[in-house]
Design an enzyme around this catalytic site. Sequence first.
Site, mmCIF file in Angstrom:
data_model
loop_
_atom_site.group_PDB
_atom_site.id
_atom_site.type_symbol
_atom_site.label_atom_id
_atom_site.label_comp_id
_atom_site.label_asym_id
_atom_site.label_seq_id
_atom_site.Cartn_x
_atom_site.Cartn_y
_atom_site.Cartn_z
ATOM 1 N N TYR A 14 163.580 70.323 48.937
ATOM 2 C CA TYR A 14 163.094 70.181 50.305
ATOM 3 C C TYR A 14 161.572 70.061 50.272
ATOM 4 C CZ TYR A 14 162.480 70.717 55.298
ATOM 5 O OH TYR A 14 162.151 70.488 56.606
ATOM 6 N N ASN B 168 159.545 75.489 57.044
ATOM 7 C CA ASN B 168 159.254 76.412 58.141
ATOM 8 C C ASN B 168 160.302 77.512 58.209
ATOM 9 O OD1 ASN B 168 161.508 75.306 59.394
ATOM 10 N ND2 ASN B 168 160.319 73.974 60.742
ATOM 11 N N GLN C 217 144.132 79.617 52.757
ATOM 12 C CA GLN C 217 145.488 80.069 53.058
ATOM 13 C C GLN C 217 145.764 80.039 54.543
ATOM 14 O OE1 GLN C 217 148.053 80.756 50.878
ATOM 15 N NE2 GLN C 217 146.524 79.755 49.596
ATOM 16 N N HIS D 169 147.117 76.910 56.340
ATOM 17 C CA HIS D 169 148.485 76.457 56.087
ATOM 18 C C HIS D 169 149.359 76.590 57.326
ATOM 19 C CE1 HIS D 169 149.133 75.315 51.932
ATOM 20 N NE2 HIS D 169 148.378 76.306 51.513
ATOM 21 N N GLU E 94 151.543 86.796 47.066
ATOM 22 C CA GLU E 94 151.919 85.502 46.499
ATOM 23 C C GLU E 94 150.798 84.996 45.588
ATOM 24 O OE1 GLU E 94 153.039 81.012 48.137
ATOM 25 O OE2 GLU E 94 151.978 82.427 49.424
ATOM 26 N N HIS E 95 149.586 84.946 46.120
ATOM 27 C CA HIS E 95 148.410 84.545 45.348
ATOM 28 C C HIS E 95 147.440 85.726 45.289
ATOM 29 C CE1 HIS E 95 149.791 80.813 47.490
ATOM 30 N NE2 HIS E 95 149.749 80.349 46.244
ATOM 31 N N ASP F 83 147.371 75.342 43.218
ATOM 32 C CA ASP F 83 148.171 74.587 44.177
ATOM 33 C C ASP F 83 148.455 73.172 43.705
ATOM 34 O OD1 ASP F 83 148.770 76.380 46.140
ATOM 35 O OD2 ASP F 83 147.241 75.730 47.553
ATOM 36 N N HIS G 110 194.429 95.033 30.084
ATOM 37 C CA HIS G 110 193.221 94.886 29.286
ATOM 38 C C HIS G 110 193.455 95.503 27.901
ATOM 39 C CE1 HIS G 110 191.216 93.768 32.986
ATOM 40 N NE2 HIS G 110 190.060 93.626 32.362
#
Length: 432
Positions: A130, A215, A260, A263, A328-329, A362, A421
Site C-alpha cells: 500500500y 491513514n 515529522q 507529515h 519510531e525515530h 527516510d 501421541h
Amino acid sequence: MLRIITQRTEAETELKRICDRIHDDRVTHKEATVSEVIQAVRRQGDFALLHYTAEFDRQTITQADLRVSGTELDAAFQQVSAELLQAIQLAYKRIEAFHRQRVPKSWVHFGEKEVVLGKRYTPIDTAGIYVPGGSAAYPSTVLMNAIPAVVAGVKRIVMVTPPGKDKTVNPAILVAAQLAGVDEIYRVGGAQAIAALAYGTETIPSVDVITGPGNIYVTLAKKQVYGRVGIDSLAGPSEVLVIADRSANPLYVATDMLAQAEHDSMAAAILIATDSRLASRVVEEVERLLENHPRRLLTEKAIANYGLVIVVDSLKTAADLSNLFAPEHLELEVEEPWELLELIRHAGAIFMGHSTPEAVGDYLAGPNHTLPTAGAARYASALGVETFMKHSSIIQYSPEALNEVAGAIAALTEAEGLPSHGDSVKFRTENR
C-alpha cells in the site's frame, strides 16, 4: 505553542498521552466504518471498490481503469525530471544493497545418533504493497516496501495507491514501482484497497502479506484483516524523539521536529534536552520556521497537540524517558552519541550525531523507513526481508534416536492425556 516541561512525572504522563493518541475516541469510532467497507468488498468485489473510490476519493473510475496500463507506466519515465530519476535510482541502489545483506539463510545441524534439525526459509508467494497517494507522492515508500520483497524472492508483487487528480497516479510512484520490481499497480486506496488485497476481487488478486503505511482507515483495515493475511505492522502517525545536549544546534533540532510534524496533524515531535537554554532556543526556532511553512496549518496542529519539549538533568534520565516512549525515530544529537546508545533499549531507528537527520533514513541511507510506532518499538522492528519470508522447522530422527527419547515422550503424552501421541512413538519402538 511548544510547551516546556521540567517535571519528570508530568513528562511521563505527557509521553503516555502522545503514545496512546491512536487509541483515543476519535480513532476507535472509525472501526465500524472500516468493517462495513471490508464486508462490502468481500461481497461485491470490484463494484464496492468503484463505489468507495467515488465516495471517499471523489474519483469516478471504471473496472477497466483499476489496473494502471502499460502505456501509463511507459509515459511515467518521460514525466519525471532527470534529477528525480537519478535520485530514485540512487535510493534504489542503497536500499537494495542494505537489504541484500539481511536475507536469512536456511541451516541444518547433524547431531548425534543421526538427529537432524534445521530451519528452511522460503518467501511468500504474493505481496501486497500500500502506497499513500492522492495529493502527495511517496516514491520512497514504494522502494522501501517493494525492494525487500524482491530481495526475499517474492514472485508476485501487487501495489495499490489512491488515484489523484483526474484519476492519475503520480509518475514518480510509477517510476519507483517499475525500478523496484512491482508487477501490478492498481489505482485504489483506503480501507477498500486493503480489503481487496486480503480477499481478492474480480480484478485485484488476494495476497499473503500486506505492507505499507496509510491513514487511520488503512491502519484499522490492516488490523481487521490480520489473520486472513500477514501484515507488517499497525503503523500509527509518524513520530520523532530528539535527545540533545548543549552541543546541539537549535536550528537543526527544530527542523528535525518539523520534519515529522509536517507529515500529519497527528504526528509527534518531541525534544528531551539536558540544557534549558537550548530548549528555549529550539522553541523559538520552531515558531520562526512555522511562520512561512508551506504546510503550516497541518504542521502547526501537530506541534500544538503532540509537540513537546522536556528538560532533564542528565542524559541517563533522557534515555529512560525515551525508552518509556519507544519512538519510531530517535535522534541522538549529543556530543558522544555512541556512549548514549548504550542506554537505549527501544527505538525503531536511531540516528547518530549532529550530521544525521532522520530524512537521510527516510530516503536513501538503506535501512527501511517503515518502522514501529506508538510504542511498538518495545517489541517490534523495521520492515525487512524477513517480513516477506517464513521459516519451516526441519526434524529427522533415526530409529535409534527415537528409541532413546520414547520414554520421555510417553511420560509427557500421558500427563497431557493424549494417548495417540504416545502410540505414534510406542508402535515404532516397542518391537525394536
